[in-house]
Design a protein around this motif. Structure first.
Motif, PDB file in Angstrom:
ATOM      1  N   GLU A 299     -11.302  -4.366   8.394  1.00 26.74           N
ATOM      2  CA  GLU A 299     -10.775  -5.346   7.454  1.00 26.74           C
ATOM      3  C   GLU A 299     -10.989  -4.853   6.030  1.00 26.74           C
ATOM      4  O   GLU A 299     -12.061  -4.339   5.692  1.00 26.74           O
ATOM      5  N   TYR A 300      -9.965  -5.015   5.207  1.00 30.20           N
ATOM      6  CA  TYR A 300     -10.021  -4.557   3.821  1.00 30.20           C
ATOM      7  C   TYR A 300      -9.559  -5.688   2.914  1.00 30.20           C
ATOM      8  O   TYR A 300      -8.718  -6.514   3.299  1.00 30.20           O
ATOM      9  N   LEU A 301     -10.126  -5.731   1.718  1.00 31.30           N
ATOM     10  CA  LEU A 301      -9.772  -6.751   0.743  1.00 31.30           C
ATOM     11  C   LEU A 301      -9.003  -6.117  -0.404  1.00 31.30           C
ATOM     12  O   LEU A 301      -9.277  -4.981  -0.804  1.00 31.30           O
ATOM     13  N   ALA A 302      -8.053  -6.866  -0.935  1.00 30.29           N
ATOM     14  CA  ALA A 302      -7.227  -6.328  -2.016  1.00 30.29           C
ATOM     15  C   ALA A 302      -6.780  -7.440  -2.945  1.00 30.29           C
ATOM     16  O   ALA A 302      -6.747  -8.619  -2.577  1.00 30.29           O
ATOM     17  N   ASP A 303      -6.444  -7.032  -4.170  1.00 28.21           N
ATOM     18  CA  ASP A 303      -5.805  -7.943  -5.120  1.00 28.21           C
ATOM     19  C   ASP A 303      -4.285  -7.852  -5.015  1.00 28.21           C
ATOM     20  O   ASP A 303      -3.577  -8.819  -5.293  1.00 28.21           O
ATOM     21  N   HIS A 304      -3.808  -6.670  -4.613  1.00 23.00           N
ATOM     22  CA  HIS A 304      -2.376  -6.448  -4.435  1.00 23.00           C
ATOM     23  C   HIS A 304      -2.170  -5.546  -3.216  1.00 23.00           C
ATOM     24  O   HIS A 304      -2.961  -4.632  -2.974  1.00 23.00           O
ATOM     25  N   VAL A 305      -1.100  -5.808  -2.487  1.00 21.00           N
ATOM     26  CA  VAL A 305      -0.734  -4.963  -1.354  1.00 21.00           C
ATOM     27  C   VAL A 305       0.713  -4.512  -1.554  1.00 21.00           C
ATOM     28  O   VAL A 305       1.597  -5.337  -1.812  1.00 21.00           O
ATOM     29  N   ILE A 306       0.928  -3.204  -1.456  1.00 17.65           N
ATOM     30  CA  ILE A 306       2.290  -2.666  -1.497  1.00 17.65           C
ATOM     31  C   ILE A 306       2.679  -2.306  -0.069  1.00 17.65           C
ATOM     32  O   ILE A 306       2.074  -1.429   0.549  1.00 17.65           O
ATOM     33  N   VAL A 307       3.672  -3.002   0.463  1.00 15.66           N
ATOM     34  CA  VAL A 307       4.103  -2.847   1.852  1.00 15.66           C
ATOM     35  C   VAL A 307       5.274  -1.867   1.897  1.00 15.66           C
ATOM     36  O   VAL A 307       6.315  -2.119   1.290  1.00 15.66           O
ATOM     37  N   THR A 308       5.104  -0.748   2.614  1.00 16.64           N
ATOM     38  CA  THR A 308       6.143   0.288   2.620  1.00 16.64           C
ATOM     39  C   THR A 308       6.696   0.659   3.994  1.00 16.64           C
ATOM     40  O   THR A 308       7.519   1.569   4.074  1.00 16.64           O
ATOM     41  N   PRO A 309       6.284   0.030   5.111  1.00 22.95           N
ATOM     42  CA  PRO A 309       6.837   0.446   6.411  1.00 22.95           C
ATOM     43  C   PRO A 309       8.356   0.324   6.462  1.00 22.95           C
ATOM     44  O   PRO A 309       8.974  -0.376   5.655  1.00 22.95           O
TER      45      PRO A 309
END
Length: 494
Positions: free
Chosen positions: A269-279
């Motif tokens: 599990e990872y925490l983020a402020d922003h996620v860029i989804v590229t699949p």
């Protein structure tokens, strides 16, 4: 004035230097768009970046591998165009690219080479019929555009009437051939799927559309993006912050969470402020219901479901010695007559052959030939064992070209399997008639998910590029676009 310019440059290129903590950014996917996004963020001072890649390699649909003595590309292979093409703009100044000029030939399944003038003139009619028209008010498919003479005044039928040397049988075979050409360009199953309106609005980069990487492969562009080329001492820390074999299965951005939670298949599990989804769009189609929590908006779902996504596959053959004129860049194209086509269609193992459009030389690799198979045939082809594929391929080559060439058996064969790979499920996107009906667009797919007036889930990848979808340069530009979105966001915070 000079000092002011220096100050503004430093301010723009280090937008978060004055923030106490660099925002946590997770990029899902280490393909061209993910690597491009990471590189631009690193260059602008962002440091807390993590890329989660489902596969055991980076590159996504760029997949350069060793095959015998050569590097080959199972995925993206050529740089398409020179104008407004970021891949070309990055690589050309380094002397890494070369224009390909093809020598084309068309063989029918009776083993006869079609007259070169007929072939060239018919190709010109095909191209003129598609590009020298205005965008229609009522959308139809590319196939309907050609067959029903809906828009153009000079159609295939009228052209054939003016050329009696092209008999009715050859006319039908040529129309099927151009159907396959469209399928190879769009990755669709038939030319009745892609929208003529969308194709006319698509922006093709001007210039040579088959620019090769000499003895290298397309993965070179990744090294350029990561600054490994031209000076390896300036390489960005992208690989050190990429976790392979880390398939993301859920992105939780519920309102009561301060952070976005990203879970992977290996229970991390990872925490983020922003996620860029590229699949790929294929992955989004298959997984959007389980991937996002809370669920995506209805408009985003309609877009994902409405855009087209298909596949094109490759078969590379390696020979002890070339039996063709290897010093020429041959493009051998295949024209199936009705009887041979019906024979193959009635054989469940061989029907994929009818989706084969051409056999090409491979630049700077004189012992290789490359067969291209379009979408419908790919799905069957990928399920067959290598020995059957090789046997069927050799039968096909002897049928079409055996009268003109002493065809030998290859010593090795390798092929792509993009549809079967659950991390891609195909090769690239297209805009169908159905896409137009439901108003699904790349622009809508690229819209970020907003929380507290901030873009928290961002979308990149070739399918999100409204100008250059289906291309590597479109993927790179989309990654830069989303990086710029965050760069501008944090520049405002200074």
């Amino acid at each position: 004035m000079f000092l002011l310019a220096i100050y503004l440059f430093l301010l723009f290129n280090c937008v978060i230097c004055n923030l106490e903590n660099s925002p946590r950014i997770v990029i899902v996917g280490a393909g061209a768009s993910g690597i491009a996004a990471a590189s631009k963020l690193y260059e602008n001072g962002f440091e807390n970046i993590l890329i989660l890649e489902a596969q055991d390699r980076i590159g996504g649909r760029i997949n350069t591998i060793q095959f015998g003595e050569y590097l080959i590309d199972l995925g993206a292979q050529w740089v398409h165009g020179q104008i407004n093409n970021v891949a070309y703009e990055l690589a050309a100044p380094l002397g890494l690219l070369e224009n390909t000029t093809w020598k084309l030939a068309l063989y029918n399944s009776a083993g006869t080479k079609i007259d070169e003038t007929i072939f060239k003139n018919t190709i010109n009619v095909f191209e003129n019929a598609l590009y020298n028209i205005s965008i229609p008010d009522i959308d139809i498919s590319v196939g309907e555009h050609y067959e029903q003479k809906y828009i153009i005044s000079i159609s295939f039928a009228e052209y054939f009437n003016d050329h009696p040397e092209i008999n009715t049988t050859l006319q039908k075979d040529l129309l099927r051939f151009f159907n396959l050409i469209e399928c190879s360009l769009s990755a669709s199953d038939t030319w009745y799927e892609p929208s003529i309106k969308a194709e006319l609005e698509y922006e093709m980069s001007e210039g040579n559309l088959s620019i090769n990487w000499k003895k290298r492969g397309y993965s070179t562009i990744l090294d350029i993006l990561m600054k490994k080329i031209p000076d390896a001492t300036k390489e960005l820390p992208i690989l050190n912050n990429t976790l392979l074999n880390s398939e993301v299965i859920n992105i939780d951005y519920t309102k009561n969470n301060d952070s976005i939670k990203i879970r992977t298949l290996n229970s991390q599990e990872y925490l983020a402020d922003h996620v860029i989804v590229t699949p790929s769009l294929g992955v989004l189609k298959a997984n959007y219901q389980s991937l996002f929590n809370p669920p995506l908006s209805e408009s985003k779902i309609t877009t994902i479901e409405g855009l087209g996504f298909g596949t094109v596959c490759k078969i590379f053959f390696q020979f002890d010695e070339p039996w063709w004129e290897y010093n020429l860049n041959w493009g051998f194209n295949f024209l199936f007559n009705e009887s041979y086509r019906n024979e193959l269609e009635n054989d469940p193992d061989k029907k994929w052959i009818t989706s084969t459009i051409s056999l090409n030389s491979v630049e700077h690799k004189p012992h290789l030939l490359l067969a291209w198979v379009t979408a419908k045939g790919c799905r069957l082809l990928e399920t067959l064992p290598d020995d059957k594929v090789l046997e069927h391929s050799m039968d096909m080559l002897h049928t079409f070209m055996g009268k003109d060439y002493n065809i030998t058996k290859p010593n090795a064969m390798i092929r792509s399997k993009w549809t079967q790979n659950k991390h891609f499920r195909g090769t690239y996107s297209f805009h169908s008639v159905e896409s137009e009906k439901v108003h699904a667009s790349a622009e809508q797919l690229s819209e970020p998910i907003i929380k507290n007036q901030l873009p928290i889930i961002l979308f990149a990848g070739e399918a999100t590029n409204k100008r250059f979808y289906s291309t590597v340069h479109g993927a790179i530009a989309s990654g830069w676009r989303e990086a710029d979105r965050l760069i501008k966001l944090y520049a405002k915070a200074l």
